[in-house]
Design an enzyme around this catalytic site. Structure first.
Site, PDB file in Angstrom:
ATOM      1  N   ASP A 120       0.931  -1.284  -0.011  1.00 42.35           N
ATOM      2  CA  ASP A 120       0.017  -0.123  -0.094  1.00 42.35           C
ATOM      3  C   ASP A 120       0.919   1.358  -0.108  1.00 42.35           C
ATOM      4  OD1 ASP A 120       0.575   0.826   2.744  1.00 42.35           O
ATOM      5  OD2 ASP A 120      -0.682  -1.186   3.339  1.00 42.35           O
ATOM      6  N   GLU A 140      23.270 -21.231 -19.077  1.00 40.80           N
ATOM      7  CA  GLU A 140      22.258 -20.371 -18.315  1.00 40.80           C
ATOM      8  C   GLU A 140      22.935 -19.345 -17.466  1.00 40.80           C
ATOM      9  OE1 GLU A 140      18.550 -23.419 -17.618  1.00 40.80           O
ATOM     10  OE2 GLU A 140      20.477 -23.590 -16.285  1.00 40.80           O
TER      11      GLU A 140
END
Ligand code: DGJ
Length: 640
Positions: free
Chosen positions: A445, A525
């Site tokens: 929030d 990777e």
């Protein structure tokens, strides 16, 4: 508002007394609110009074004209001779007397936060809110009222976003005259506040903005006000380090050597900070024990924190740490010494969630203990980042130290206590980057962003699921506010396998990091991760400081999701696209770019082709369908 007067009546008739315009932004005691660093804001104060009771009401409208935002809060003061009881005290009531509106809100659950839902209004009242003591995974404290034809680029939209981390309510009512009213603030359920003569109560602040040109503009207004007038501290605009977090790599099962091995590999790939997550303290070998005991577990970290941090700093990396200050396990030294510090209801079985209880943060002695014990850890080593977690909602709403007539204040006093503690930490450790977290995005929030410029977006790290979570989040919150990581496959929450490149593209729409054991990657990777980290650093300015555009919705059936970043001077744009549903014999994907200068000419870095801004925005660009599961594309266009 609702007030029970000293004589038991529930009436109040506030009449206008006067007004005043003040330079600068109104500050709300004890609550986070928008500030006015550039000294451009003004505050209109309207004074009202209920003559029969001498209650005084002040309504504050802080106007940020250049950001198109008004923030509204209220203060009520008891000017009478006897105590009164507030039963409802909302932050704002927005009246829309005519027009036709739809409501957009963001709902979800743990690991599926902020999912957009758009609904026509009904006669009567619709409400989104939380009664959980936190702003919650289930509903975000923001709603949008928009015209039924509103899109990203067209139509009228009012955006309302509450700067508060506790139980809230946002009611949208359409009455018999088709007038619409949005009433937003602290949830009146489980709320009462006793006001003694002379005492005042302040509401949290509601941010309000209007866009006449669609949802994109509305979001841009929120992004700008949050970044400039709500986020604070050293990392407000400074580049945040690319981090590796050990949670999904090890969970509770680690020791110093394991953490160092992850850090070693990360540093070779250009990652700049290691974050040690849950499990480093007390007897925390599982989520059954240890919360509250903020001292290093030397069974796991034999040389203490100092040795570990020295080792990590020696790799040229920063070190960050996880804390959950608001919680206690019954199996902890803290609980054994202070059982009454936990929120429980006398005579009733405590309500546990994740095997833990919530500390009564309305009590200053509890906050003092938490501050002192965690501050000692932060001072004991070179800690440069803190992840502040909060892994349950609150339900035993009873404080052992408040009198019975004040028990209705516990939820709000808890939130005020948290803000007090966060202020103490952030002002005492100004060089630490704080990241909010609550079981992922359970307390995502605006208020938390006043203390920490980023919040962990969700415990769902699946690249495809994240598309929707990050899409919903972007309506109110800037990209810089969202902690987002690349994790391992099969994904721990969904079991899905997505390409590493796609996970990178998705996580780059946030404050970027990794959450896996990089030692388990193949050499190819590892090279790919190295390139991703370099790309993120290269695009950081564009991503964090540029303008963000949602080009398509992951909720539609287009089969792809696209978004775009544009630099403030419109000379550069980064286009991102993830194919969520590949189709056979499919036509090219067409979409129009946004936010460019129609007069400028842009070169696509990939193949050197040149397009005018006008062509990119009006005719669009096409991308051939790519085969395979969930491929992603990232393209840069730069002014020629
Ligand atoms: C919930 C957080 O969202 C996770 O990232 C992790 O920190 C765990 N808590 C640790 O308990």
């Amino acid at each position: 508002m609702g007030v029970c007067q000293a004589d038991g009546t529930r009436a109040a008739d506030f009449r206008y007394v006067s007004w005043e315009i003040r330079e600068g932004a109104h500050k709300i005691p004890g609550l986070p609110c928008l500030f006015d660093e550039d000294e451009t804001a003004e505050t209109l104060v309207i004074f009202l009074e209920d003559a029969a009771s001498s209650l005084k009401l002040e309504l504050y409208y802080v106007v940020f004209a250049d950001r198109d935002v008004i923030a509204r809060s209220a203060r009520i003061t008891n000017g009478g001779k006897e105590a009164v009881r507030l039963e409802k005290m909302m932050s704002a009531c927005l009246e829309l007397p005519n027009g036709s509106w739809e409501a957009i809100h963001f709902h979800g659950r743990h690991a599926m936060e902020r999912r957009l839902e758009r609904l026509p209004l009904m006669h009567g009242t619709m409400e989104v809110g939380s009664r959980r003591g936190t702003s919650s995974h289930q509903h975000n404290p923001g709603v949008i009222l928009c015209s039924p034809d509103a899109t990203e680029e067209h139509g009228g939209c009012y955006g309302l976003s509450l700067i508060y981390s506790g139980s809230f309510s946002m009611e949208i009512e359409m009455d018999q005259m088709d007038s619409v009213r949005a009433v937003c603030g602290i949830n009146p359920e489980f709320f009462e506040y006793r006001l003694e003569p002379g005492e005042a109560f302040d509401t949290p602040q509601l941010m309000m903005t209007y866009s006449g040109s669609g949802l994109g503009r509305m979001s841009a207004n929120f992004h700008s006000i949050i970044r400039h007038n709500l986020c604070r501290g050293k990392y407000k605009f400074a580049r945040r380090p690319v981090l590796i977090n050990n949670w999904e790599a090890t969970y509770f099962d680690f020791n110093e050597e394991k953490i160092l091995s992850i850090a070693r590999q990360a540093s070779e790939l250009g990652i700049e900070m290691l974050v040690l997550d849950d499990g480093w303290f007390g007897s925390r070998d599982s989520d059954n024990a240890g919360l509250g005991d903020w001292f290093v577990n030397t069974d796991k970290l034999k040389g203490g924190l100092t040795d570990l941090v020295t080792g990590i700093n020696g790799l040229g990396m920063k070190f960050g740490i996880w804390i959950e200050p608001e919680m206690v396990n019954e199996d902890s030294r803290l609980y054994r010494e202070h059982p009454d510090w936990a929120l429980t209801i006398p005579g009733r079985k405590p309500c546990r969630s994740r095997n833990q209880l919530v500390l009564d943060m309305s009590r200053s002695e509890v906050r003092d203990y938490v501050f002192d014990s965690i501050a000692a850890v932060l001072k004991s080593a070179n800690v440069e980042y803190v992840k502040w977690d909060m892994n349950r909602s609150i339900c035993d709403v009873y404080s052992a130290v408040l009198p019975k007539e004040r028990q209705g204040e516990v939820y709000h006093r808890y939130v005020l206590g948290i803000y007090d503690l966060m202020e103490r930490f952030t002002s005492s450790f100004p060089n630490i980057l704080f990241e909010g977290c609550s079981g992922g995005g359970g307390r995502f929030d605006p208020a938390i962003l006043y203390y920490s410029p980023q919040i962990w977006g969700s415990d769902d790290t699946d690249g495809i699921e994240r598309l929707e979570i990050q899409y919903g989040t972007s309506f109110f919150y800037p990209i810089s506010a969202v902690g987002s990581h690349v994790s391992a496959i099969p994904n721990h929450q969904t079991g899905r396998r997505t390409p590493l490149a796609t996970r990178g593209v998705v996580a780059m729409a946030g404050s970027f990091g990794y959450e896996m054991d990089l030692n388990l990657l193949t050499e190819d990777e590892k090279e790919a991760v190295k390139a991703q980290v370099e790309d993120y650093k290269k695009y950081y300015d564009l991503i964090h400081n540029g303008d963000y555009y949602r080009l398509t919705s992951p909720q539609g059936d287009s089969g792809f999701t696209a978004w775009q970043f544009v630099s403030g001077d419109k000379t550069r744009t980064l286009l991102n696209l993830v194919i969520t549903h590949v189709r056979a014999n499919a036509p090219d994907l067409w979409f129009k770019l946004r936010g460019l200068d129609p007069e400028k000419r842009y070169r696509l870095e990939e193949n050197g082709r040149i397009y005018s801004g006008s062509a990119l925005m009006n005719a669009g660009i096409s991308i051939p369908m790519i085969m395979g599961d969930y491929p992603a594309v990232q393209m840069v266009l730069t002014e020629v």
